[in-house]
Design a protein around this motif. Structure first.
Motif, PDB file in Angstrom:
ATOM      1  N   ASP A  83       0.844  -1.192   0.000  1.00  0.00           N
ATOM      2  CA  ASP A  83       0.000   0.000   0.000  1.00  0.00           C
ATOM      3  C   ASP A  83       0.880   1.242   0.000  1.00  0.00           C
ATOM      4  OD1 ASP A  83       0.912   0.322   2.612  1.00  0.00           O
ATOM      5  OD2 ASP A  83      -1.014  -0.155   3.533  1.00  0.00           O
ATOM      6  N   MET A  84       0.269   2.406   0.187  1.00  0.00           N
ATOM      7  CA  MET A  84       0.999   3.673   0.126  1.00  0.00           C
ATOM      8  C   MET A  84       1.986   3.858   1.276  1.00  0.00           C
ATOM      9  SD  MET A  84      -2.005   6.169  -1.366  1.00  0.00           S
ATOM     10  CE  MET A  84      -1.550   7.417  -0.259  1.00  0.00           C
ATOM     11  N   ASN A  85       1.852   3.071   2.346  1.00  0.00           N
ATOM     12  CA  ASN A  85       2.763   3.183   3.478  1.00  0.00           C
ATOM     13  C   ASN A  85       3.838   2.105   3.477  1.00  0.00           C
ATOM     14  OD1 ASN A  85       1.447   5.431   4.676  1.00  0.00           O
ATOM     15  ND2 ASN A  85      -0.193   4.047   5.291  1.00  0.00           N
ATOM     16  N   GLY A  86       3.867   1.282   2.442  1.00  0.00           N
ATOM     17  CA  GLY A  86       4.867   0.230   2.358  1.00  0.00           C
ATOM     18  C   GLY A  86       4.486  -1.032   3.105  1.00  0.00           C
ATOM     19  N   ASN A  87       3.222  -1.159   3.497  1.00  0.00           N
ATOM     20  CA  ASN A  87       2.745  -2.376   4.154  1.00  0.00           C
ATOM     21  C   ASN A  87       2.369  -3.406   3.094  1.00  0.00           C
ATOM     22  OD1 ASN A  87       2.872  -1.157   6.770  1.00  0.00           O
ATOM     23  ND2 ASN A  87       0.950  -0.129   6.303  1.00  0.00           N
ATOM     24  N   VAL A  88       2.780  -4.656   3.305  1.00  0.00           N
ATOM     25  CA  VAL A  88       2.507  -5.717   2.340  1.00  0.00           C
ATOM     26  C   VAL A  88       1.011  -6.032   2.331  1.00  0.00           C
ATOM     27  CG1 VAL A  88       2.979  -8.113   1.715  1.00  0.00           C
ATOM     28  CG2 VAL A  88       4.823  -6.683   2.593  1.00  0.00           C
ATOM     29  N   LEU A  89       0.454  -6.163   1.133  1.00  0.00           N
ATOM     30  CA  LEU A  89      -0.945  -6.553   0.944  1.00  0.00           C
ATOM     31  C   LEU A  89      -0.974  -8.019   0.534  1.00  0.00           C
ATOM     32  CD1 LEU A  89      -2.118  -3.490  -1.184  1.00  0.00           C
ATOM     33  CD2 LEU A  89      -2.555  -3.894   1.252  1.00  0.00           C
ATOM     34  N   TYR A  90      -1.817  -8.793   1.194  1.00  0.00           N
ATOM     35  CA  TYR A  90      -1.917 -10.221   0.902  1.00  0.00           C
ATOM     36  C   TYR A  90      -3.234 -10.515   0.191  1.00  0.00           C
ATOM     37  CZ  TYR A  90       1.954 -10.524   4.157  1.00  0.00           C
ATOM     38  OH  TYR A  90       3.170 -10.350   4.781  1.00  0.00           O
ATOM     39  N   PRO A  91      -3.172 -11.240  -0.936  1.00  0.00           N
ATOM     40  CA  PRO A  91      -4.397 -11.623  -1.629  1.00  0.00           C
ATOM     41  C   PRO A  91      -5.185 -12.634  -0.798  1.00  0.00           C
ATOM     42  CG  PRO A  91      -2.457 -11.941  -3.024  1.00  0.00           C
ATOM     43  CD  PRO A  91      -1.983 -11.588  -1.666  1.00  0.00           C
ATOM     44  N   PRO A  92      -6.483 -12.695  -0.934  1.00  0.00           N
ATOM     45  CA  PRO A  92      -7.284 -11.891  -1.861  1.00  0.00           C
ATOM     46  C   PRO A  92      -7.527 -10.485  -1.322  1.00  0.00           C
ATOM     47  CG  PRO A  92      -8.682 -13.395  -0.655  1.00  0.00           C
ATOM     48  CD  PRO A  92      -7.274 -13.677  -0.233  1.00  0.00           C
ATOM     49  N   LEU A  93      -7.446  -9.523  -2.208  1.00  0.00           N
ATOM     50  CA  LEU A  93      -7.706  -8.132  -1.844  1.00  0.00           C
ATOM     51  C   LEU A  93      -9.213  -7.912  -1.754  1.00  0.00           C
ATOM     52  CD1 LEU A  93      -5.156  -6.333  -4.195  1.00  0.00           C
ATOM     53  CD2 LEU A  93      -4.861  -6.928  -1.797  1.00  0.00           C
ATOM     54  N   PRO A  94      -9.658  -6.977  -0.913  1.00  0.00           N
ATOM     55  CA  PRO A  94     -11.096  -6.737  -0.778  1.00  0.00           C
ATOM     56  C   PRO A  94     -11.735  -6.158  -2.040  1.00  0.00           C
ATOM     57  CG  PRO A  94      -9.850  -5.171   0.534  1.00  0.00           C
ATOM     58  CD  PRO A  94      -8.872  -6.160  -0.018  1.00  0.00           C
ATOM     59  N   THR A  95     -10.962  -5.409  -2.807  1.00  0.00           N
ATOM     60  CA  THR A  95     -11.467  -4.781  -4.031  1.00  0.00           C
ATOM     61  C   THR A  95     -10.298  -4.445  -4.941  1.00  0.00           C
ATOM     62  OG1 THR A  95     -12.747  -2.916  -4.917  1.00  0.00           O
ATOM     63  CG2 THR A  95     -11.409  -2.476  -2.970  1.00  0.00           C
ATOM     64  N   ASN A  96     -10.604  -4.224  -6.215  1.00  0.00           N
ATOM     65  CA  ASN A  96      -9.549  -3.782  -7.130  1.00  0.00           C
ATOM     66  C   ASN A  96      -9.513  -2.260  -7.232  1.00  0.00           C
ATOM     67  OD1 ASN A  96     -12.001  -3.639  -8.601  1.00  0.00           O
ATOM     68  ND2 ASN A  96     -10.867  -3.714 -10.527  1.00  0.00           N
TER      69      ASN A  96
ATOM     70  N   GLU B 241      -7.325  -2.826 -13.434  1.00  0.00           N
ATOM     71  CA  GLU B 241      -7.343  -4.056 -14.230  1.00  0.00           C
ATOM     72  C   GLU B 241      -6.281  -5.045 -13.752  1.00  0.00           C
ATOM     73  OE1 GLU B 241      -7.094  -3.331 -18.412  1.00  0.00           O
ATOM     74  OE2 GLU B 241      -8.854  -2.041 -18.406  1.00  0.00           O
ATOM     75  N   GLU B 242      -5.088  -4.544 -13.444  1.00  0.00           N
ATOM     76  CA  GLU B 242      -4.018  -5.414 -12.963  1.00  0.00           C
ATOM     77  C   GLU B 242      -4.333  -5.985 -11.592  1.00  0.00           C
ATOM     78  OE1 GLU B 242       0.031  -3.612 -14.886  1.00  0.00           O
ATOM     79  OE2 GLU B 242      -1.046  -2.322 -13.471  1.00  0.00           O
ATOM     80  N   LEU B 243      -5.063  -5.234 -10.771  1.00  0.00           N
ATOM     81  CA  LEU B 243      -5.415  -5.711  -9.439  1.00  0.00           C
ATOM     82  C   LEU B 243      -6.517  -6.775  -9.453  1.00  0.00           C
ATOM     83  CD1 LEU B 243      -5.328  -2.443  -7.310  1.00  0.00           C
ATOM     84  CD2 LEU B 243      -3.762  -4.377  -7.203  1.00  0.00           C
ATOM     85  N   LEU B 244      -7.245  -6.907 -10.552  1.00  0.00           N
ATOM     86  CA  LEU B 244      -8.316  -7.899 -10.648  1.00  0.00           C
ATOM     87  C   LEU B 244      -7.807  -9.321 -10.380  1.00  0.00           C
ATOM     88  CD1 LEU B 244     -10.598  -6.789 -13.607  1.00  0.00           C
ATOM     89  CD2 LEU B 244     -11.227  -7.094 -11.206  1.00  0.00           C
ATOM     90  N   GLU B 245      -6.577  -9.612 -10.777  1.00  0.00           N
ATOM     91  CA  GLU B 245      -6.054 -10.965 -10.570  1.00  0.00           C
ATOM     92  C   GLU B 245      -5.749 -11.260  -9.093  1.00  0.00           C
ATOM     93  OE1 GLU B 245      -1.556 -11.416 -11.614  1.00  0.00           O
ATOM     94  OE2 GLU B 245      -2.416 -10.032 -13.087  1.00  0.00           O
ATOM     95  N   TYR B 246      -5.752 -10.234  -8.247  1.00  0.00           N
ATOM     96  CA  TYR B 246      -5.468 -10.422  -6.816  1.00  0.00           C
ATOM     97  C   TYR B 246      -6.733 -10.353  -5.949  1.00  0.00           C
ATOM     98  CZ  TYR B 246      -0.736  -9.546  -8.408  1.00  0.00           C
ATOM     99  OH  TYR B 246       0.456  -9.611  -9.066  1.00  0.00           O
ATOM    100  N   VAL B 247      -7.885 -10.142  -6.581  1.00  0.00           N
ATOM    101  CA  VAL B 247      -9.153 -10.022  -5.841  1.00  0.00           C
ATOM    102  C   VAL B 247      -9.744 -11.410  -5.623  1.00  0.00           C
ATOM    103  CG1 VAL B 247     -11.486  -9.076  -5.892  1.00  0.00           C
ATOM    104  CG2 VAL B 247      -9.568  -7.713  -6.691  1.00  0.00           C
TER     105      VAL B 247
END
Length: 79
Positions: free
Chosen positions: A29-42, A73-79
């Protein structure tokens, strides 16, 4: 004494210090925290770690994580 510092570098060139090292290709994210899939939204601001550079000097080390902004669009694969 040895000092180790970590930074993220946004696509427009802004630099921000973060707490620790990030893995290559990690989603963050914007603070450098790792995001783990599945993401809540794209429909969110997310970056991918595209490159890592370490500058070592006498008594210190600076690690820079270069980020690429991902589109909805690129985030769709992580949702």
């Amino acid at each position: 004494m040895y000092i180790t510092e970590y930074f993220i570098v946004f696509p427009e060139g802004d630099v921000q210090e973060i707490q620790g090292r990030l893995p290559f290709n990690a989603l963050v994210d914007m603070n450098g925290n790792v995001l783990y899939p599945p993401l809540p939204t794209n429909k969110m601001i997310a970056f991918k770690v595209a490159a890592i550079k370490t500058d070592e000097k006498k008594g210190s080390s600076e690690t820079y994580h270069f980020l690429d902004l991902l589109s909805a669009e690129e985030l769709l694969e992580y949702v």
